[in-house]
Design a protein around this motif. Structure first.
Motif, PDB file in Angstrom:
ATOM      1  N   LEU A  31       0.836  -1.202   0.000  1.00 25.14           N
ATOM      2  CA  LEU A  31       0.000   0.000   0.000  1.00 25.14           C
ATOM      3  C   LEU A  31       0.870   1.250   0.000  1.00 25.14           C
ATOM      4  CD1 LEU A  31      -2.258  -1.429   2.770  1.00 25.14           C
ATOM      5  CD2 LEU A  31      -3.051  -0.930   0.468  1.00 25.14           C
ATOM      6  N   GLY A  32       0.500   2.229  -0.801  1.00 25.85           N
ATOM      7  CA  GLY A  32       1.203   3.503  -0.829  1.00 25.85           C
ATOM      8  C   GLY A  32       2.326   3.576  -1.851  1.00 25.85           C
ATOM      9  N   ASN A  33       2.626   2.471  -2.522  1.00 22.67           N
ATOM     10  CA  ASN A  33       3.707   2.461  -3.504  1.00 22.67           C
ATOM     11  C   ASN A  33       3.434   3.427  -4.651  1.00 22.67           C
ATOM     12  OD1 ASN A  33       6.218   1.386  -4.547  1.00 22.67           O
ATOM     13  ND2 ASN A  33       4.967   0.357  -6.083  1.00 22.67           N
ATOM     14  N   ASP A  34       2.176   3.549  -5.053  1.00 19.48           N
ATOM     15  CA  ASP A  34       1.840   4.430  -6.178  1.00 19.48           C
ATOM     16  C   ASP A  34       2.057   5.909  -5.843  1.00 19.48           C
ATOM     17  OD1 ASP A  34      -0.396   3.879  -4.431  1.00 19.48           O
ATOM     18  OD2 ASP A  34      -1.648   5.030  -5.799  1.00 19.48           O
ATOM     19  N   GLU A  35       2.058   6.245  -4.553  1.00 22.46           N
ATOM     20  CA  GLU A  35       2.298   7.632  -4.154  1.00 22.46           C
ATOM     21  C   GLU A  35       3.786   7.907  -3.920  1.00 22.46           C
ATOM     22  OE1 GLU A  35      -0.196   8.403  -0.793  1.00 22.46           O
ATOM     23  OE2 GLU A  35      -1.983   7.712  -1.845  1.00 22.46           O
ATOM     24  N   VAL A  36       4.487   6.951  -3.339  1.00 19.06           N
ATOM     25  CA  VAL A  36       5.908   7.122  -3.048  1.00 19.06           C
ATOM     26  C   VAL A  36       6.754   6.936  -4.308  1.00 19.06           C
ATOM     27  CG1 VAL A  36       7.863   6.200  -1.737  1.00 19.06           C
ATOM     28  CG2 VAL A  36       5.622   6.397  -0.658  1.00 19.06           C
ATOM     29  N   PHE A  37       6.367   5.978  -5.142  1.00 20.18           N
ATOM     30  CA  PHE A  37       7.162   5.645  -6.323  1.00 20.18           C
ATOM     31  C   PHE A  37       6.230   5.414  -7.508  1.00 20.18           C
ATOM     32  CE2 PHE A  37      11.126   2.906  -7.460  1.00 20.18           C
ATOM     33  CZ  PHE A  37      11.356   3.700  -8.562  1.00 20.18           C
TER      34      PHE A  37
END
Length: 87
Positions: A31-37
């Motif tokens: 979760l959150g990979n699309d925002e961080v990377f």
């Protein structure tokens, strides 16, 4: 990784290998990979202060299941930890 962070269809090769070898599948939700990377970034855009979470789901035994059943079980496990907008 998808362009918008949504879960996409799986390719079948991994399920065939798991079924034929008897190797269990361990679904993992990130979760959150699309925002961080984001998929269009060369480097992470929020290194250090971006938040990602990993959920490791129970292993799926391929015994007695076909590739479609393995794919569905894996997808359901991963989707269970995603927000509705991403599943």
């Amino acid at each position: 990784r998808s362009l918008d962070g949504k879960l996409r269809d799986f390719k079948g090769g991994a399920f065939t290998i798991a079924r034929k070898s008897g190797c269990k599948i361990v679904p993992v939700t990130i979760l959150g990979n699309d925002e961080v990377f984001p998929s269009n970034a060369v480097m992470p855009i929020k290194p250090g202060n971006g938040v990602m979470k990993m959920v490791v789901h129970p292993a799926i035994d391929p015994a007695g299941k076909n590739d479609e059943e393995l794919s569905t079980a894996t997808r359901d496990a991963i989707a269970s930890a995603l927000p509705e907008t991403k599943a």
